[in-house]
Design a protein around this motif. Sequence first.
Motif, mmCIF file in Angstrom:
data_model
loop_
_atom_site.group_PDB
_atom_site.id
_atom_site.type_symbol
_atom_site.label_atom_id
_atom_site.label_comp_id
_atom_site.label_asym_id
_atom_site.label_seq_id
_atom_site.Cartn_x
_atom_site.Cartn_y
_atom_site.Cartn_z
ATOM 1 N N ASP A 1 0.830 -1.205 0.000
ATOM 2 C CA ASP A 1 0.000 0.000 0.000
ATOM 3 C C ASP A 1 0.868 1.259 0.000
ATOM 4 O O ASP A 1 1.685 1.465 0.892
ATOM 5 N N PRO A 2 0.723 2.140 -0.993
ATOM 6 C CA PRO A 2 1.566 3.340 -1.058
ATOM 7 C C PRO A 2 1.356 4.310 0.102
ATOM 8 O O PRO A 2 2.210 5.155 0.358
ATOM 9 N N ARG A 3 0.256 4.205 0.813
ATOM 10 C CA ARG A 3 0.031 5.095 1.954
ATOM 11 C C ARG A 3 1.058 4.872 3.052
ATOM 12 O O ARG A 3 1.342 5.769 3.840
ATOM 13 N N PHE A 4 1.646 3.694 3.103
ATOM 14 C CA PHE A 4 2.590 3.365 4.168
ATOM 15 C C PHE A 4 4.041 3.417 3.712
ATOM 16 O O PHE A 4 4.940 3.100 4.479
ATOM 17 N N TRP A 5 4.281 3.799 2.464
ATOM 18 C CA TRP A 5 5.651 3.922 1.982
ATOM 19 C C TRP A 5 6.283 5.162 2.569
ATOM 20 O O TRP A 5 5.618 6.136 2.885
ATOM 21 N N MET B 1 8.289 8.611 2.461
ATOM 22 C CA MET B 1 8.315 9.711 1.505
ATOM 23 C C MET B 1 9.746 9.932 1.018
ATOM 24 O O MET B 1 10.675 9.971 1.829
#
Length: 105
Positions: free
Chosen positions: A19-23, A25
Amino acid sequence: MSSQEEILSDGRFSCVARDPRFWEMPEKERKVKIDKRFRAMFHDKKFKLRYTVDKRGRPVNYTSTENLRKFYALSESDSDLSESDGKELTVKKKKKKKGKGEADS
């Protein structure tokens, strides 16, 4: 580290890795880009505060300018302009010093 691998291999948490929300920055995107209109805030005395304690009352020795540099960055085109402006200023200062030296002798 093995516990981290176990967590990611667990079916309940497997979507977290994808999930990109948890990658994290990227560093290039962490700082807010500031254009040339606001570059004075990095060196102007009006924006510089000297802190002696942090928000929890512990003694520290840093300024607000360091915080500004941590969270903001000049945009790429403006940073190139500011570097060239700085070079032009040093060249003008050198010319003025040479002119004064010739007048004295």
